[in-house]
Design a protein around this motif. Structure first.
Motif, PDB file in Angstrom:
ATOM      1  N   THR A 148     -41.411   4.517 -57.447  1.00  0.00           N
ATOM      2  CA  THR A 148     -41.100   5.118 -56.157  1.00  0.00           C
ATOM      3  C   THR A 148     -40.956   6.629 -56.321  1.00  0.00           C
ATOM      4  O   THR A 148     -40.784   7.138 -57.433  1.00  0.00           O
ATOM      5  CB  THR A 148     -39.790   4.563 -55.579  1.00  0.00           C
ATOM      6  OG1 THR A 148     -38.698   4.976 -56.419  1.00  0.00           O
ATOM      7  CG2 THR A 148     -39.824   3.043 -55.470  1.00  0.00           C
ATOM      8  N   ARG A 149     -40.983   7.322 -55.210  1.00  0.00           N
ATOM      9  CA  ARG A 149     -40.788   8.773 -55.259  1.00  0.00           C
ATOM     10  C   ARG A 149     -39.437   9.119 -55.856  1.00  0.00           C
ATOM     11  O   ARG A 149     -39.311  10.065 -56.631  1.00  0.00           O
ATOM     12  CB  ARG A 149     -40.911   9.365 -53.863  1.00  0.00           C
ATOM     13  CG  ARG A 149     -42.303   9.292 -53.317  1.00  0.00           C
ATOM     14  CD  ARG A 149     -42.366   9.807 -51.912  1.00  0.00           C
ATOM     15  NE  ARG A 149     -43.707   9.646 -51.374  1.00  0.00           N
ATOM     16  CZ  ARG A 149     -44.026   9.793 -50.124  1.00  0.00           C
ATOM     17  NH1 ARG A 149     -43.095  10.119 -49.243  1.00  0.00           N
ATOM     18  NH2 ARG A 149     -45.259   9.624 -49.719  1.00  0.00           N
ATOM     19  N   SER A 150     -38.424   8.356 -55.499  1.00  0.00           N
ATOM     20  CA  SER A 150     -37.081   8.601 -56.046  1.00  0.00           C
ATOM     21  C   SER A 150     -37.058   8.392 -57.554  1.00  0.00           C
ATOM     22  O   SER A 150     -36.452   9.186 -58.282  1.00  0.00           O
ATOM     23  CB  SER A 150     -36.056   7.687 -55.384  1.00  0.00           C
ATOM     24  OG  SER A 150     -35.926   8.002 -54.022  1.00  0.00           O
ATOM     25  N   GLU A 151     -37.703   7.344 -58.026  1.00  0.00           N
ATOM     26  CA  GLU A 151     -37.752   7.078 -59.472  1.00  0.00           C
ATOM     27  C   GLU A 151     -38.491   8.178 -60.208  1.00  0.00           C
ATOM     28  O   GLU A 151     -38.066   8.621 -61.287  1.00  0.00           O
ATOM     29  CB  GLU A 151     -38.425   5.730 -59.740  1.00  0.00           C
ATOM     30  CG  GLU A 151     -37.602   4.536 -59.297  1.00  0.00           C
ATOM     31  CD  GLU A 151     -38.377   3.233 -59.304  1.00  0.00           C
ATOM     32  OE1 GLU A 151     -37.707   2.178 -59.335  1.00  0.00           O
ATOM     33  OE2 GLU A 151     -39.630   3.243 -59.268  1.00  0.00           O
ATOM     34  N   ILE A 152     -39.598   8.634 -59.625  1.00  0.00           N
ATOM     35  CA  ILE A 152     -40.371   9.712 -60.242  1.00  0.00           C
ATOM     36  C   ILE A 152     -39.547  10.994 -60.273  1.00  0.00           C
ATOM     37  O   ILE A 152     -39.469  11.672 -61.305  1.00  0.00           O
ATOM     38  CB  ILE A 152     -41.691   9.934 -59.482  1.00  0.00           C
ATOM     39  CG1 ILE A 152     -42.582   8.698 -59.584  1.00  0.00           C
ATOM     40  CG2 ILE A 152     -42.418  11.173 -60.009  1.00  0.00           C
ATOM     41  CD1 ILE A 152     -43.758   8.699 -58.615  1.00  0.00           C
TER      42      ILE A 152
END
Length: 87
Positions: free
Chosen positions: A22-26
């Protein structure tokens, strides 16, 4: 304007997204803001969607072979039989 990042980090963002992060994980993994990740992914989406060779373009981006200044990297790309889309 997203924060300036080097081409290797940009390639890492796209690779992680292709792998399903996800964008948050990245953002967390690369110590970037979610906004920066989103903007670079949006630009990547635009480049790939407008390419005559979208798979090759995406592979060039992931392999850090895409020239963002010239807007190319897909011509003559040897992907060595690796299908990054199925990873």
């Amino acid at each position: 304007m997203p924060a300036a990042i080097d081409d290797a980090t940009r390639a890492d963002i796209v690779f992680r997204a292709a792998r399903g992060a996800t964008r948050s994980e990245i953002a967390e993994a690369l110590d970037l803001s979610r906004t920066t990740v989103r903007k670079y992914l949006e630009r990547t989406d635009s480049v790939v969607e407008n390419s005559d060779q979208p798979r090759e373009t995406l592979c060039a981006i992931i392999r850090n072979e895409y020239d963002w200044d010239r807007g190319d990297g897909e011509m003559g790309l040897d992907i060595d039989g690796v299908d990054f889309m199925s990873m």
